[in-house]
Write a protein that holds these residues in place. Structure first.
Motif, PDB file in Angstrom:
ATOM      1  N   ASP A  84      38.638 -29.875  44.258  1.00 45.86           N
ATOM      2  CA  ASP A  84      39.830 -29.040  44.449  1.00 45.86           C
ATOM      3  C   ASP A  84      40.612 -29.581  45.632  1.00 45.86           C
ATOM      4  O   ASP A  84      40.147 -29.531  46.770  1.00 45.86           O
ATOM      5  CB  ASP A  84      39.410 -27.586  44.703  1.00 45.86           C
ATOM      6  CG  ASP A  84      40.573 -26.605  44.582  1.00 45.86           C
ATOM      7  OD1 ASP A  84      41.732 -27.050  44.589  1.00 45.86           O
ATOM      8  OD2 ASP A  84      40.317 -25.387  44.487  1.00 45.86           O
ATOM      9  N   ASN A  86      43.401 -28.337  46.728  1.00 44.82           N
ATOM     10  CA  ASN A  86      44.175 -27.279  47.368  1.00 44.82           C
ATOM     11  C   ASN A  86      43.397 -26.740  48.562  1.00 44.82           C
ATOM     12  O   ASN A  86      42.437 -25.976  48.407  1.00 44.82           O
ATOM     13  CB  ASN A  86      44.464 -26.163  46.364  1.00 44.82           C
ATOM     14  CG  ASN A  86      45.434 -25.122  46.906  1.00 44.82           C
ATOM     15  OD1 ASN A  86      45.614 -24.988  48.119  1.00 44.82           O
ATOM     16  ND2 ASN A  86      46.051 -24.375  46.011  1.00 44.82           N
ATOM     17  N   ALA A  89      42.842 -22.889  48.908  1.00 45.67           N
ATOM     18  CA  ALA A  89      42.116 -22.159  47.862  1.00 45.67           C
ATOM     19  C   ALA A  89      40.676 -21.886  48.282  1.00 45.67           C
ATOM     20  O   ALA A  89      39.936 -22.812  48.624  1.00 45.67           O
ATOM     21  CB  ALA A  89      42.138 -22.944  46.558  1.00 45.67           C
ATOM     22  N   SER A  91      37.016 -20.065  46.871  1.00 45.62           N
ATOM     23  CA  SER A  91      36.420 -19.995  45.539  1.00 45.62           C
ATOM     24  C   SER A  91      35.119 -19.216  45.554  1.00 45.62           C
ATOM     25  O   SER A  91      34.404 -19.171  46.564  1.00 45.62           O
ATOM     26  CB  SER A  91      36.119 -21.409  45.007  1.00 45.62           C
ATOM     27  OG  SER A  91      37.292 -22.170  44.841  1.00 45.62           O
ATOM     28  N   ALA A 121      38.315 -21.465  52.064  1.00 41.56           N
ATOM     29  CA  ALA A 121      39.416 -22.413  51.960  1.00 41.56           C
ATOM     30  C   ALA A 121      39.214 -23.549  52.950  1.00 41.56           C
ATOM     31  O   ALA A 121      38.847 -23.332  54.109  1.00 41.56           O
ATOM     32  CB  ALA A 121      40.738 -21.706  52.234  1.00 41.56           C
ATOM     33  N   ARG A 141      39.269 -18.598  41.813  1.00 40.35           N
ATOM     34  CA  ARG A 141      40.006 -19.181  42.934  1.00 40.35           C
ATOM     35  C   ARG A 141      41.111 -18.230  43.375  1.00 40.35           C
ATOM     36  O   ARG A 141      41.797 -17.644  42.529  1.00 40.35           O
ATOM     37  CB  ARG A 141      40.623 -20.527  42.556  1.00 40.35           C
ATOM     38  CG  ARG A 141      39.628 -21.580  42.153  1.00 40.35           C
ATOM     39  CD  ARG A 141      40.307 -22.759  41.465  1.00 40.35           C
ATOM     40  NE  ARG A 141      41.117 -23.565  42.379  1.00 40.35           N
ATOM     41  CZ  ARG A 141      42.429 -23.730  42.253  1.00 40.35           C
ATOM     42  NH1 ARG A 141      43.094 -23.113  41.302  1.00 40.35           N
ATOM     43  NH2 ARG A 141      43.095 -24.496  43.103  1.00 40.35           N
ATOM     44  N   LYS A 142      41.307 -18.133  44.684  1.00 40.67           N
ATOM     45  CA  LYS A 142      42.395 -17.337  45.241  1.00 40.67           C
ATOM     46  C   LYS A 142      42.916 -18.028  46.500  1.00 40.67           C
ATOM     47  O   LYS A 142      42.123 -18.536  47.290  1.00 40.67           O
ATOM     48  CB  LYS A 142      41.925 -15.924  45.596  1.00 40.67           C
ATOM     49  CG  LYS A 142      43.010 -15.040  46.216  1.00 40.67           C
ATOM     50  CD  LYS A 142      42.449 -13.717  46.707  1.00 40.67           C
ATOM     51  CE  LYS A 142      43.540 -12.842  47.300  1.00 40.67           C
ATOM     52  NZ  LYS A 142      44.159 -13.452  48.498  1.00 40.67           N
ATOM     53  N   ARG A 143      44.220 -18.032  46.683  1.00 42.94           N
ATOM     54  CA  ARG A 143      44.786 -18.553  47.920  1.00 42.94           C
ATOM     55  C   ARG A 143      44.380 -17.632  49.067  1.00 42.94           C
ATOM     56  O   ARG A 143      44.597 -16.419  49.008  1.00 42.94           O
ATOM     57  CB  ARG A 143      46.304 -18.642  47.830  1.00 42.94           C
ATOM     58  CG  ARG A 143      46.962 -19.287  49.063  1.00 42.94           C
ATOM     59  CD  ARG A 143      48.477 -19.222  48.966  1.00 42.94           C
ATOM     60  NE  ARG A 143      48.948 -19.945  47.791  1.00 42.94           N
ATOM     61  CZ  ARG A 143      49.150 -21.263  47.727  1.00 42.94           C
ATOM     62  NH1 ARG A 143      48.907 -22.006  48.801  1.00 42.94           N
ATOM     63  NH2 ARG A 143      49.594 -21.838  46.632  1.00 42.94           N
TER      64      ARG A 143
END
Length: 273
Positions: A84, A86, A89, A91, A121, A141-143
């Motif tokens: 990933d 990002n 992100a 998880s 993150a 997944r979330k910011r």
């Protein structure tokens, strides 16, 4: 009792199968039944080898606003050393089939059926299926919504069996929640729990609240109330609920009704939509 967690097998339905199914997509909720998780709707990700996935939820206007939910399948020898890109992100991984090894910031952890992983993150992680059979896991997944003055959460690895479910008040244990994070730990802005109803257990009122939900049925079956509709759901089905969508359920069948539940928590409401 059936297997602990439903896992997809792919393939395609026979040509003789009727087209009717329980799939529903509305502005308030969606139901993705297990029968649609076929080979034709799989996706692939960069830098993931011998891996495919089903995308159950993704951020889009009028649907999931805060998270994505993948159902991953890795063949033996597959995995990723760049899972990933990002850095914002966070998880959660939850293993439903096979075994794997995950390395988080240089420390390796074996994963088996029922393993639960939180990845903050920006952490460095890799994963490989070093077992002899195909492995499956949920990837949510979330910011991360950072707050000045509050530390970011740490990574951790645990399992469904290592965390005792907490019975909801006045339910005689018929409704319980396995919480992998302390609800009062404000470092976390999302919870991914497992909710369990014994046969005959119920949510006896229409829950209506700000949290957005993603619910994947791990085992059992129930009749679920979504907005103004009652729908039948069973192991392998997925539900997405928009914020404030009323929900309730009656659990039925011989096995406990269990689902993996996502919700966004512990932050101010955004005012810039």
């Amino acid at each position: 009792m059936s297997a602990p967690y439903w896992t997809p097998s792919g393939g395609l339905p026979p040509q003789s199968q009727l087209l009717s199914d329980r799939a529903v997509f509305t502005t308030g909720y969606a139901v993705i039944p297990k029968g649609v998780l076929s080979d034709i709707v799989t996706s692939y990700l960069p830098f993931w080898h011998k891996t495919r996935l089903w995308v159950l939820a993704r951020p889009m206007t009028g649907f999931s606003e805060t998270f994505s939910h993948y159902l991953m399948e890795i063949e033996s020898g597959g995995g990723s050393d760049r899972p990933d890109d990002n850095a914002d992100a966070q998880s959660v991984l939850f293993v439903t089939g096979g075994s794997m090894t995950i390395t988080i910031d240089g420390t390796t952890h074996p994963l088996t059926i029922g393993s639960y992983v939180y990845l903050p993150a920006g952490c460095d992680w890799t994963i490989i299926n070093d077992g002899g059979q195909t492995a499956s896991f949920h990837w949510i997944r979330k910011r991360y919504n950072a707050v000045s003055g509050i530390d970011r959460p740490d990574a951790f690895v645990t399992s469904d069996g290592a965390v005792d479910p907490i019975a909801m008040p006045d339910t005689d244990g018929r409704w319980a929640t396995t919480r992998f994070v302390d609800p009062t730990d404000l470092r976390h802005d999302m919870h991914v729990n497992i909710v369990t109803f014994q046969p005959g257990g119920t949510i006896p009122f229409a829950e209506t609240h700000v949290m957005e939900h993603g619910l994947f049925v791990l085992s059992g079956k129930a009749v679920y109330h979504l907005n103004q509709d009652w729908v039948e759901v069973e192991a392998g089905d997925y539900m997405w609920l928009r914020a404030f969508c009323p929900q309730a359920c009656y659990a039925g069948g011989a096995d406990p009704f269990r689902y993996l539940l996502y919700k966004d928590v512990n932050r101010h409401m955004p005012l810039d939509l």
